[in-house]
Write a protein that holds these residues in place. Structure first.
Motif, PDB file in Angstrom:
ATOM      1  N   VAL A   1       0.805  -0.737  -0.328  1.00  0.00           N
ATOM      2  CA  VAL A   1      -0.443   0.036   0.293  1.00  0.00           C
ATOM      3  C   VAL A   1       0.440   1.378   0.001  1.00  0.00           C
ATOM      4  O   VAL A   1       1.935   1.337   0.736  1.00  0.00           O
ATOM      5  CB  VAL A   1      -0.901  -0.281   1.101  1.00  0.00           C
ATOM      6  N   ASN A   2       0.677   1.634  -1.076  1.00  0.00           N
ATOM      7  CA  ASN A   2       1.784   2.922  -1.135  1.00  0.00           C
ATOM      8  C   ASN A   2       1.229   4.478  -1.111  1.00  0.00           C
ATOM      9  O   ASN A   2       1.606   5.449  -0.729  1.00  0.00           O
ATOM     10  CB  ASN A   2       1.960   2.962  -3.030  1.00  0.00           C
ATOM     11  N   TYR A   3      -0.273   4.428  -0.312  1.00  0.00           N
ATOM     12  CA  TYR A   3      -1.383   5.618  -0.332  1.00  0.00           C
ATOM     13  C   TYR A   3      -1.914   5.595   0.467  1.00  0.00           C
ATOM     14  O   TYR A   3      -2.902   4.836   0.251  1.00  0.00           O
ATOM     15  CB  TYR A   3      -1.917   6.126  -1.947  1.00  0.00           C
ATOM     16  N   PHE A   4      -1.666   5.462   1.408  1.00  0.00           N
ATOM     17  CA  PHE A   4      -2.567   5.677   2.569  1.00  0.00           C
ATOM     18  C   PHE A   4      -2.732   6.507   4.172  1.00  0.00           C
ATOM     19  O   PHE A   4      -1.807   7.700   3.864  1.00  0.00           O
ATOM     20  CB  PHE A   4      -1.803   3.888   3.679  1.00  0.00           C
ATOM     21  N   GLN A   5      -4.110   6.679   5.278  1.00  0.00           N
ATOM     22  CA  GLN A   5      -3.649   7.198   6.147  1.00  0.00           C
ATOM     23  C   GLN A   5      -3.709   6.254   6.812  1.00  0.00           C
ATOM     24  O   GLN A   5      -4.010   4.883   6.820  1.00  0.00           O
ATOM     25  CB  GLN A   5      -5.281   7.899   6.128  1.00  0.00           C
ATOM     26  N   MET A   6      -2.861   7.024   8.168  1.00  0.00           N
ATOM     27  CA  MET A   6      -2.645   5.635   9.271  1.00  0.00           C
ATOM     28  C   MET A   6      -3.782   6.111   9.960  1.00  0.00           C
ATOM     29  O   MET A   6      -3.915   7.170  10.720  1.00  0.00           O
ATOM     30  CB  MET A   6      -0.880   6.299   9.980  1.00  0.00           C
TER      31      MET A   6
ATOM     32  N   ALA B   1       0.359   9.021   4.013  1.00  0.00           N
ATOM     33  CA  ALA B   1       1.483   9.214   3.484  1.00  0.00           C
ATOM     34  C   ALA B   1       1.439   8.536   1.943  1.00  0.00           C
ATOM     35  O   ALA B   1       0.141   7.671   1.981  1.00  0.00           O
ATOM     36  CB  ALA B   1       2.682   7.917   3.714  1.00  0.00           C
ATOM     37  N   ASP B   2       1.789   9.386   0.791  1.00  0.00           N
ATOM     38  CA  ASP B   2       1.600   9.557  -0.395  1.00  0.00           C
ATOM     39  C   ASP B   2       3.744   8.880  -0.598  1.00  0.00           C
ATOM     40  O   ASP B   2       4.115   9.599  -1.208  1.00  0.00           O
ATOM     41  CB  ASP B   2       1.739  10.532  -0.992  1.00  0.00           C
ATOM     42  N   LEU B   3       3.164   7.453  -1.149  1.00  0.00           N
ATOM     43  CA  LEU B   3       4.503   7.196  -1.887  1.00  0.00           C
ATOM     44  C   LEU B   3       4.095   6.411  -2.673  1.00  0.00           C
ATOM     45  O   LEU B   3       5.728   5.900  -3.603  1.00  0.00           O
ATOM     46  CB  LEU B   3       4.999   5.881  -1.054  1.00  0.00           C
ATOM     47  N   ARG B   4       3.344   6.980  -3.883  1.00  0.00           N
ATOM     48  CA  ARG B   4       3.448   6.228  -5.206  1.00  0.00           C
ATOM     49  C   ARG B   4       4.517   6.852  -5.758  1.00  0.00           C
ATOM     50  O   ARG B   4       5.609   6.053  -6.910  1.00  0.00           O
ATOM     51  CB  ARG B   4       2.109   6.826  -5.695  1.00  0.00           C
ATOM     52  N   ASP B   5       4.685   7.893  -5.798  1.00  0.00           N
ATOM     53  CA  ASP B   5       6.353   8.223  -6.861  1.00  0.00           C
ATOM     54  C   ASP B   5       7.444   8.707  -6.001  1.00  0.00           C
ATOM     55  O   ASP B   5       7.873   9.165  -5.172  1.00  0.00           O
ATOM     56  CB  ASP B   5       5.273   9.896  -7.229  1.00  0.00           C
ATOM     57  N   ALA B   6       8.057   7.973  -6.739  1.00  0.00           N
ATOM     58  CA  ALA B   6       9.788   7.912  -5.885  1.00  0.00           C
ATOM     59  C   ALA B   6      10.274   9.065  -5.980  1.00  0.00           C
ATOM     60  O   ALA B   6      10.965   8.958  -5.107  1.00  0.00           O
ATOM     61  CB  ALA B   6      10.329   6.655  -6.726  1.00  0.00           C
ATOM     62  N   ASN B   7       9.890   9.667  -6.182  1.00  0.00           N
ATOM     63  CA  ASN B   7      10.090  11.368  -7.282  1.00  0.00           C
ATOM     64  C   ASN B   7      10.272  12.435  -5.650  1.00  0.00           C
ATOM     65  O   ASN B   7      11.020  13.403  -6.250  1.00  0.00           O
ATOM     66  CB  ASN B   7      11.293  10.909  -8.323  1.00  0.00           C
TER      67      ASN B   7
ATOM     68  N   TYR C   1       4.350  17.756   3.997  1.00  0.00           N
ATOM     69  CA  TYR C   1       6.268  18.006   4.245  1.00  0.00           C
ATOM     70  C   TYR C   1       6.688  16.730   2.924  1.00  0.00           C
ATOM     71  O   TYR C   1       6.019  15.537   2.803  1.00  0.00           O
ATOM     72  CB  TYR C   1       6.266  17.303   5.048  1.00  0.00           C
ATOM     73  N   PRO C   2       7.882  16.775   3.139  1.00  0.00           N
ATOM     74  CA  PRO C   2       8.501  16.247   2.361  1.00  0.00           C
ATOM     75  C   PRO C   2       8.574  14.432   3.113  1.00  0.00           C
ATOM     76  O   PRO C   2       9.099  14.981   4.642  1.00  0.00           O
ATOM     77  CB  PRO C   2      10.570  16.728   2.238  1.00  0.00           C
ATOM     78  N   PHE C   3       8.638  12.943   3.035  1.00  0.00           N
ATOM     79  CA  PHE C   3       8.871  12.168   3.635  1.00  0.00           C
ATOM     80  C   PHE C   3      10.627  11.910   3.213  1.00  0.00           C
ATOM     81  O   PHE C   3      10.278  11.695   4.835  1.00  0.00           O
ATOM     82  CB  PHE C   3       8.559  11.090   2.540  1.00  0.00           C
ATOM     83  N   LEU C   4      11.076  12.519   3.058  1.00  0.00           N
ATOM     84  CA  LEU C   4      12.968  12.630   3.263  1.00  0.00           C
ATOM     85  C   LEU C   4      13.655  13.304   4.534  1.00  0.00           C
ATOM     86  O   LEU C   4      14.259  12.634   5.297  1.00  0.00           O
ATOM     87  CB  LEU C   4      13.326  12.937   1.973  1.00  0.00           C
ATOM     88  N   ALA C   5      12.114  14.237   4.940  1.00  0.00           N
ATOM     89  CA  ALA C   5      12.016  14.959   6.158  1.00  0.00           C
ATOM     90  C   ALA C   5      12.274  14.259   7.536  1.00  0.00           C
ATOM     91  O   ALA C   5      12.633  14.650   8.159  1.00  0.00           O
ATOM     92  CB  ALA C   5      11.781  16.146   5.598  1.00  0.00           C
ATOM     93  N   ILE C   6      11.922  13.007   6.902  1.00  0.00           N
ATOM     94  CA  ILE C   6      11.924  12.232   8.808  1.00  0.00           C
ATOM     95  C   ILE C   6      13.245  11.051   8.737  1.00  0.00           C
ATOM     96  O   ILE C   6      13.787  11.036   6.936  1.00  0.00           O
ATOM     97  CB  ILE C   6      10.313  10.918   8.189  1.00  0.00           C
ATOM     98  N   SER C   7      13.671  10.920   9.383  1.00  0.00           N
ATOM     99  CA  SER C   7      14.677  10.413   9.782  1.00  0.00           C
ATOM    100  C   SER C   7      14.070   8.391   9.150  1.00  0.00           C
ATOM    101  O   SER C   7      13.088   8.267   8.933  1.00  0.00           O
ATOM    102  CB  SER C   7      15.037   9.838  10.749  1.00  0.00           C
TER     103      SER C   7
END
Length: 386
Positions: A29-34, A62-68, A79-85
């Protein structure tokens, strides 16, 4: 009764085999609400993004569908996902309780999700994936002190444990029932016993109590969705005559006599075996994280009610539980009401603790309908994850 038990066991084995076939790996699942079921994780995510104060019930998508271009949205802010550790990113990706926003799950999914996948409509409040699972329905991080749903701990996927004080339908200090169960693929089995201090705390209006000794129970939830459960409960050791005489003394008020010394009302000393069932509909009301409405037959008594966790209204968060026992061969009808308020503590206790009144309405010893018992009930949200 033995033939009935054998029949139940047969169906349990049959449906367990069917459930094992249905228990397949979910697609990524690449597009989801926690789902807000892990307070510490939600707080850590917001702290890393300098959100103050962090809200353990915040909407996180979280929206992880586009790897870029992977993003995470918190309360509408992107927020950018990469801003998280990396460590927290891994925990988010592997978070077990996700609302798949690429699916369309509606209210009918309680009955149909096992056959076909549907998508969630964010604007409505259908049940979540975990709520409609016939093998994970028992998972529950909320430990309620008296009555209500059992506290359920998953060990691995569809395998786990549950336990609780009082039956799922009984009010505070109205029974000495204590149970523990083992769950696997929708089947559960366990034992119940007595913890007498639960009914010895109050010395008045105990004539509608349910008093037990010890025994076992087995049950199963049909694999088509979390909407129908049946079980078999049997008492193994009868309550001794000495104990019955002890509780029948005037000290505990478990017996009410007529003017001619005949019994008017009397507590029920459980014996024998019982076939039980519950038809329920998991649903989210007022943003509740867990909830259901139900109609059930338990110990030959009919119940209807509702049970919701972490409902939100006008800035307040609370739990609400109502159970109506309308028909019984041995006891007077009774109605249980629990209202427990959250947000009374700070820091980690903000959502971990809830407390409030629990009352039972029924026929009193004088024959009038009213408040039979009132006591303080509370629940804890135990652990940082399910």
């Amino acid at each position: 009764m033995k033939s009935k038990f054998i029949l139940i066991l047969f169906f349990v084995i049959l449906f367990s085999a069917f459930n094992a076939i249905l228990a397949q790996e979910e697609e990524p699942v690449n597009y989801f609400q926690m789902e807000p079921l892990d307070d510490s994780l939600f707080i850590y995510i917001q702290q890393e993004l300098f959100i103050d104060p962090p809200d353990p019930k915040a909407e996180i998508i979280a929206d992880l569908r586009d790897a870029n271009n992977q993003t995470i949205s918190i309360r509408g802010a992107l927020y950018p996902f990469l801003a998280i550790s990396p460590e927290l990113r891994a925990r988010i990706i592997t978070y077990p309780f996700k609302i798949n926003l690429e699916e369309d799950v509606n209210y009918g999914s309680v009955f149909t999700r096992v056959i076909s996948k549907l998508k969630i409509n964010k604007l409505s409040q259908p049940p979540t994936k975990q709520q409609i699972s016939s093998t994970q329905w028992y998972i529950n991080p909320f430990f309620q002190a008296l009555g209500g749903e059992r506290f359920g701990v998953p060990i691995k996927k569809d395998i786990g444990l549950s336990f609780g004080f009082g039956t799922r339908y009984e009010g505070a200090l109205n029974t000495n029932f204590v149970e523990a169960n083992f769950h696997i693929l929708g089947v559960y089995g366990g034992a119940f016993t007595n913890f007498d201090p639960l009914i010895q705390a109050l010395k008045d209006e105990n004539h509608n109590n349910l008093i037990v000794s010890s025994g076992y129970q087995v049950g199963y939830v049909l694999p088509f969705g979390n909407f129908f459960e049946f079980s078999f409960l049997s008492v193994l050791s009868e309550i001794s005559e000495t104990k019955i005489r002890s509780y029948s003394q005037d000290e505990y008020k478990t017996v009410v006599l007529n003017a001619d010394s005949t019994v008017k009302y009397q507590a029920w000393f459980l014996d024998g075996s019982y076939f039980n069932w519950e038809f329920r509909y998991p649903v989210k009301i007022l943003g509740s994280t867990k909830g259901r409405v139900y109609f059930a037959r338990y110990l030959n008594e009919f119940h209807f009610g509702m049970d919701f966790r972490e409902m939100s209204l006008a800035g307040s968060t609370f739990d609400f539980w109502f159970d109506g026992m309308t028909s019984s061969q041995t006891r007077q009808p009774q109605y249980v009401v629990n209202l427990m308020v959250q947000k009374i503590a700070e820091s980690w206790g903000f959502s971990a603790f809830s407390i409030g009144p629990s009352l039972i309405l029924s026929t009193k010893s004088d024959g009038n309908f009213g408040v039979l018992k009132i006591f303080v009930n509370f629940r804890l949200k135990i652990g940082s994850s399910l």
